[in-house]
Design a protein around this motif. Structure first.
Motif, PDB file in Angstrom:
ATOM      1  N   LEU A   1       4.965   6.548   1.762  1.00  0.00           N
ATOM      2  CA  LEU A   1       5.350   5.299   2.402  1.00  0.00           C
ATOM      3  C   LEU A   1       4.857   4.110   1.400  1.00  0.00           C
ATOM      4  N   VAL A   2       5.536   3.206   1.416  1.00  0.00           N
ATOM      5  CA  VAL A   2       4.905   2.057   0.697  1.00  0.00           C
ATOM      6  C   VAL A   2       4.942   0.852   1.909  1.00  0.00           C
ATOM      7  N   MET A   3       4.081   0.258   2.170  1.00  0.00           N
ATOM      8  CA  MET A   3       3.980  -0.734   3.387  1.00  0.00           C
ATOM      9  C   MET A   3       3.286  -2.047   3.045  1.00  0.00           C
ATOM     10  N   SER A   4       3.923  -3.151   3.810  1.00  0.00           N
ATOM     11  CA  SER A   4       3.284  -4.507   3.500  1.00  0.00           C
ATOM     12  C   SER A   4       3.568  -5.360   4.661  1.00  0.00           C
ATOM     13  N   THR A   5       2.616  -6.212   4.939  1.00  0.00           N
ATOM     14  CA  THR A   5       2.739  -7.183   5.901  1.00  0.00           C
ATOM     15  C   THR A   5       2.543  -8.428   5.458  1.00  0.00           C
ATOM     16  N   ASP A   6       3.171  -9.693   6.089  1.00  0.00           N
ATOM     17  CA  ASP A   6       2.893 -11.154   5.877  1.00  0.00           C
ATOM     18  C   ASP A   6       2.926 -11.821   7.036  1.00  0.00           C
TER      19      ASP A   6
ATOM     20  N   ASP B   1      -2.955  -9.571   6.161  1.00  0.00           N
ATOM     21  CA  ASP B   1      -2.606 -10.770   5.569  1.00  0.00           C
ATOM     22  C   ASP B   1      -3.373 -11.916   6.490  1.00  0.00           C
TER      23      ASP B   1
ATOM     24  N   ASP C   1       6.756  -7.975  -2.026  1.00  0.00           N
ATOM     25  CA  ASP C   1       5.489  -7.116  -1.960  1.00  0.00           C
ATOM     26  C   ASP C   1       5.987  -5.548  -2.257  1.00  0.00           C
ATOM     27  N   LEU C   2       6.845  -5.085  -1.446  1.00  0.00           N
ATOM     28  CA  LEU C   2       7.201  -3.755  -1.709  1.00  0.00           C
ATOM     29  C   LEU C   2       7.676  -3.407  -2.934  1.00  0.00           C
TER      30      LEU C   2
ATOM     31  N   GLN D   1       0.862  -0.889   0.097  1.00  0.00           N
ATOM     32  CA  GLN D   1       0.060   0.074  -0.143  1.00  0.00           C
ATOM     33  C   GLN D   1       0.645   1.243  -0.076  1.00  0.00           C
TER      34      GLN D   1
ATOM     35  N   SER E   1       6.722  -7.255   8.691  1.00  0.00           N
ATOM     36  CA  SER E   1       6.305  -6.132   8.156  1.00  0.00           C
ATOM     37  C   SER E   1       7.272  -5.053   7.526  1.00  0.00           C
ATOM     38  N   GLY E   2       7.142  -4.397   6.221  1.00  0.00           N
ATOM     39  CA  GLY E   2       8.124  -3.834   5.806  1.00  0.00           C
ATOM     40  C   GLY E   2       7.626  -2.298   5.371  1.00  0.00           C
ATOM     41  N   VAL E   3       8.750  -1.452   5.287  1.00  0.00           N
ATOM     42  CA  VAL E   3       8.407   0.130   4.852  1.00  0.00           C
ATOM     43  C   VAL E   3       9.377   0.151   3.892  1.00  0.00           C
TER      44      VAL E   3
END
Lengths: 341, 341
Positions: free
Chosen positions: B52-57, A130, B82-83, A43, B147-149
């Protein structure tokens, strides 16, 4: 396919159609107004600050539902409280589920609802997530991970590096309720109906203190390991020591009773809506006034102070009872109470 | 206390001294150069972008170790991929463990080592984390959330909204290896020693394409649900359709053989180091040249194109075999293969 369609099945975790339907029907409706569409792998969000504050937590609390909250409520509070402890306004949340096959969908919805409620209350956006499913017997109902991003606000950033001897140590409310409630719920002990988890967002109180220009030297929420472990960690990272007055520690009467009956020390019990606040002496009165005016913080009080460290002993926390010499408080060692958060 | 001190015990999850020792002795040494000190509830990091670009898994892969990778390697690749799919450079990672009582500490260290290696390779900083322990039988060895930024880089941001008929659909390498390898490892099938998971970071390839000023219309990694599910989701969110040529799909010979023997469709198998790349026709040749020059992407090729949607049928993905009419590809429905990531 013949199956009980009120429960989680493995295929809900496959990233395909059933997962999309699960999210659309059971989770996103509870997140109205706070969740963003999930049509990309990551996102992209606007950001206007020169700093990010980040925190992540996994939640494995047992039971999933307890007096005063549930795992979803706890997850959003826990992660946003960690951001608030740096003086940061929580802005973005990511929320990830690990579900056990057979979990009732209604339980998932109740938890999603709690998450949505706290998110709306805090004006958070849920920007990602997720969902995975593990076979029956390979999980325990539901685990949740929440990761948050916040924005620094206010003047100087609170932190252990700002601790100095003479500063006053306050707590924002009574201690240990969350830990006790989880313990009693899990063991099925009917102790008293008055005792509820204190689980609540701390950001509104921090914001109120910032708005009153209180110089917050250090903040720490009192989760796993309780007050004793929080003070131990602060002593280690700051090199300062603490002297705490045992008879100042605020405890609700039923909590004090439960600790006595069960032989538990309240200083090691987790709170999930209570924080340590360290301020200069002149800020004690306005801080307590602001806190006590807020729901959940009526029992805020001063419990001790930062003291200089004896070079022979190193940084330490001492607990002074009504009489006798103060005793040294260590961090939590062996687990009395697993899975409180 | 008499216990096997080579394994995880519940007290490692208590947030107290044993947890601090576990992190200091078994995890942080493997994260040298990439992990930040953890003396506060949340981490404050400098940020210079307006987005910001954010993702979680969450990762629940079974088994934890498989040919070509492990759950730690997979977690960092999955989240940073994903980022990268938004054209973002991965910058900050948070890493949270849910461990089952009894997990060998050596397994934890091996996984931490993998995480550290990929983090160093990507110049990521690990800025936060968490560790919980659940009782034996309430988990399955180890689950990880990452989780990443990330920070947007390059020109226009790739995304489904940029898909248009006539654009070409490429894959960055051969398909389905990760899913097959996990399946074969789990079932204990000795199929061939040549087959390894393709699990790898995609950011270096995306960066190389950006550096060559390729206009990346859309990127998508081919994890859970495989190529078919990725295309289905892109069709749904863009309103465009896809025509894919089955005999263009790159598969390693042992993978093709395994699919035939096991009766699995490769288009539903997960890859963890292969992405879909959509570009204009004139960018196909330079894109393939750049990809094929990189390790892991030698089999990159064009597999089809974006086509206009038939209003009567709605957005769809059609798979064209060597002869006959193309058949419609749906998303993954029931789970053939749980817990591949």
């Amino acid at each position: 396919m013949n199956q009980d369609n009120s429960r989680i099945i493995l295929a809900h975790g496959n990233g395909g159609k059933l997962q999309a339907d699960l999210l659309a029907n059971w989770i996103f409706p509870e997140w109205g107004g706070v969740v963003l569409p999930a049509d990309r792998d990551s996102q992209i969000m606007p950001w206007s600050s020169s700093q990010l504050v980040m925190s992540t937590d996994s939640f494995v609390v047992d039971p999933l539902f307890f007096p005063g909250g549930d795992i979803g409520h706890l997850a959003v509070c826990g992660t946003t409280n960690d951001l608030a402890m740096s003086g940061a306004e929580p802005r973005f949340l990511m929320c990830s589920f690990i579900l056990e096959e057979g979990l009732p969908l209604n339980d998932l919805r109740r938890v999603a609802r709690s998450i949505g409620q706290v998110a709306r209350e805090l004006k958070l956006q849920i920007v990602g997530g997720d969902l995975k499913v593990v076979e029956r017997g390979k999980g325990d109902g539901m685990f949740i991970n929440t990761s948050g991003v916040g924005c620094l606000r206010g003047g100087k950033t609170p932190g252990p590096e700002r601790l100095r001897p003479g500063q006053r140590v306050l707590v924002s409310g009574d201690l240990g309720r969350h830990g006790l409630v989880v313990l009693l719920s899990r063991e099925g002990i009917q102790f008293t109906s008055e005792l509820q988890s204190d689980c609540a967002p701390l950001w509104p109180a921090v914001r109120a203190l910032q708005d009153a220009a209180i110089d917050l030297k250090c903040l720490r929420d009192l989760t796993r390991g309780g007050l004793a472990t929080a003070l131990h960690e602060l002593a280690q990272s700051s090199g300062q020591s603490f002297l705490i007055h045992e008879n100042h520690l605020p405890l609700l009467e039923p909590a004090r009773g439960a600790c006595e009956v069960l032989g538990i020390e309240a200083v090691y019990l987790a709170s999930e809506g209570t924080m340590l606040v360290v301020v200069d002496e002149e800020d004690v009165a306005p801080t307590l006034e602001i806190l006590r005016a807020r729901s959940g913080h009526q029992l805020a009080c001063e419990i001790g102070q930062v003291v200089s460290t004896n070079p022979d002993l190193g940084p330490e926390t001492r607990l002074q009872a009504e009489w006798g010499a103060p005793r040294r408080l260590g961090p939590l060692l062996y687990e009395a109470l697993p899975r409180i958060c």
